[in-house]
Write an enzyme that holds these catalytic residues in place. Structure first.
Site, mmCIF file in Angstrom:
data_model
loop_
_atom_site.group_PDB
_atom_site.id
_atom_site.type_symbol
_atom_site.label_atom_id
_atom_site.label_comp_id
_atom_site.label_asym_id
_atom_site.label_seq_id
_atom_site.Cartn_x
_atom_site.Cartn_y
_atom_site.Cartn_z
ATOM 1 N N LYS A 1 0.818 -1.204 0.000
ATOM 2 C CA LYS A 1 0.000 0.000 0.000
ATOM 3 C C LYS A 1 0.864 1.272 0.000
ATOM 4 O O LYS A 1 0.522 2.242 -0.655
ATOM 5 C CB LYS A 1 -0.915 -0.012 1.228
ATOM 6 N N ARG B 1 -10.222 2.221 9.335
ATOM 7 C CA ARG B 1 -9.789 0.862 9.675
ATOM 8 C C ARG B 1 -10.846 0.122 10.486
ATOM 9 O O ARG B 1 -10.661 -1.047 10.795
ATOM 10 C CB ARG B 1 -8.503 0.920 10.475
ATOM 11 N N ARG C 1 10.758 -6.685 5.547
ATOM 12 C CA ARG C 1 10.804 -5.242 5.765
ATOM 13 C C ARG C 1 11.237 -4.932 7.203
ATOM 14 O O ARG C 1 11.982 -3.990 7.449
ATOM 15 C CB ARG C 1 9.422 -4.636 5.491
ATOM 16 N N ARG D 1 11.394 -0.822 11.871
ATOM 17 C CA ARG D 1 10.290 -0.015 12.400
ATOM 18 C C ARG D 1 9.842 -0.649 13.710
ATOM 19 O O ARG D 1 9.740 -1.877 13.791
ATOM 20 C CB ARG D 1 9.125 -0.033 11.385
ATOM 21 N N ARG E 1 -0.972 -7.364 13.929
ATOM 22 C CA ARG E 1 -1.567 -6.421 12.973
ATOM 23 C C ARG E 1 -2.399 -7.150 11.925
ATOM 24 O O ARG E 1 -3.414 -6.644 11.457
ATOM 25 C CB ARG E 1 -0.470 -5.561 12.327
HETATM 26 P P1 AMP Z 1 0.080 2.323 9.147
HETATM 27 O O1 AMP Z 1 1.274 3.178 8.927
HETATM 28 O O2 AMP Z 1 -1.113 2.787 8.371
HETATM 29 O O3 AMP Z 1 0.366 0.860 8.958
HETATM 30 O O4 AMP Z 1 -0.337 2.495 10.679
HETATM 31 C C1 AMP Z 1 0.555 2.172 11.730
HETATM 32 C C2 AMP Z 1 -0.212 1.997 13.034
HETATM 33 O O5 AMP Z 1 -0.906 3.210 13.363
HETATM 34 C C3 AMP Z 1 -1.296 0.925 13.004
HETATM 35 O O6 AMP Z 1 -0.798 -0.355 13.283
HETATM 36 C C4 AMP Z 1 -2.234 1.432 14.115
HETATM 37 O O7 AMP Z 1 -1.716 1.149 15.391
HETATM 38 C C5 AMP Z 1 -2.177 2.930 13.926
HETATM 39 N N1 AMP Z 1 -3.216 3.412 12.981
HETATM 40 C C6 AMP Z 1 -3.023 3.956 11.748
HETATM 41 N N2 AMP Z 1 -4.180 4.303 11.183
HETATM 42 C C7 AMP Z 1 -5.149 3.958 12.055
HETATM 43 C C8 AMP Z 1 -6.569 4.029 12.035
HETATM 44 N N3 AMP Z 1 -7.228 4.519 10.972
HETATM 45 N N4 AMP Z 1 -7.245 3.572 13.128
HETATM 46 C C9 AMP Z 1 -6.595 3.092 14.198
HETATM 47 N N5 AMP Z 1 -5.261 2.959 14.279
HETATM 48 C C10 AMP Z 1 -4.525 3.398 13.224
#
Ligand code: AMP
Length: 201
Positions: free
Chosen positions: A13, A88, A127, A133, A144
């Site tokens: 993504k 989400r 990754r 990270r 996740r």
């Molecule tokens: P991402 O970079 O989109 O993979 O997001 C990293 C982390 O941020 C996720 O594993 C969640 O803990 C949190 N996160 C990001 N977007 C959301 C969302 N829309 N709702 C809840 N948690 C989020």
């Protein structure tokens, strides 16, 4: 255009959204990026969010909706954006629909990347080793995935019932995936144009 981009961890993504933003020339709204920025700034929101993020869990809907609403209120976001990693949960999807309906700018399309779990987990582990990270270690990766299946995957039904969903196979090469994404967008644009012309005549 308001586009929602969803997909499980490791589906590519991040790579695809970068290319998509160039292609569409619309602003980005990545809740993951915004939450990481809050954490880096040491705000109280960031502090709260990091407790969930570091554990591979979802940040509470209320906090996420606050940062999204603030961002959507910016003039740059008045005509469209790419929602990346948001919504989400079903509660977020409904709250977003309400927020956009209030300003008469509904979601145009939902793009879903879909892939085989074992392949995606393999990509994530690679990754994790390369990028280090905090939220990319074997335990949080599994967590996740689990969270995605339980809380985010049901969104596809919600958007499908609204006729907004396009599913794209994320197992192909990056160029092929991007080709499928742009083809879906162009097909949507053509349909919208034909509809607008039919209404005029
Ligand atoms: P991402 O970079 O989109 O993979 O997001 C990293 C982390 O941020 C996720 O594993 C969640 O803990 C949190 N996160 C990001 N977007 C959301 C969302 N829309 N709702 C809840 N948690 C989020």
């Amino acid at each position: 255009m308001y586009i929602v981009f969803v997909g499980p961890p490791g589906a590519g993504k991040g790579t695809q959204s970068k290319r998509l933003l160039d292609y569409l020339a619309i602003p980005h709204l990545s809740t993951g990026e915004m939450l990481r920025a809050s954490t880096a700034q040491g705000t109280s929101r960031g502090h709260l969010a990091s407790q969930y993020m570091d554990a591979g869990r979802l940040v509470p809907d209320q906090l996420v909706m606050e940062i999204v609403s603030e961002r959507l209120a910016l003039p740059a976001y008045s005509k469209g954006c790419l929602f990346d990693g948001f919504p989400r949960t079903l509660a977020q999807a409904k709250a977003l629909d309400e927020a956009l309906a209030a300003r008469n700018t509904p979601i145009d399309m939902v793009l879903e990347l879909r892939g085989e779990e074992s392949v995606l987990i393999g990509r994530m582990l690679k990754r994790a080793a390369e990028e280090k990270r905090v939220d990319d270690n074997p335990e949080t990766i599994t967590q996740r995935f689990d969270v995605y299946k339980r809380q985010t995957f049901p969104l596809r039904e919600y958007y499908e019932s609204k006729g907004l969903l396009t599913t794209i196979d994320a197992m192909a090469g990056a160029d092929e995936v991007f080709g499928a994404i742009t083809a879906a967008i162009e097909s949507h644009r053509n349909k919208s144009r034909s509809l607008a012309m039919a209404r005029k005549s």
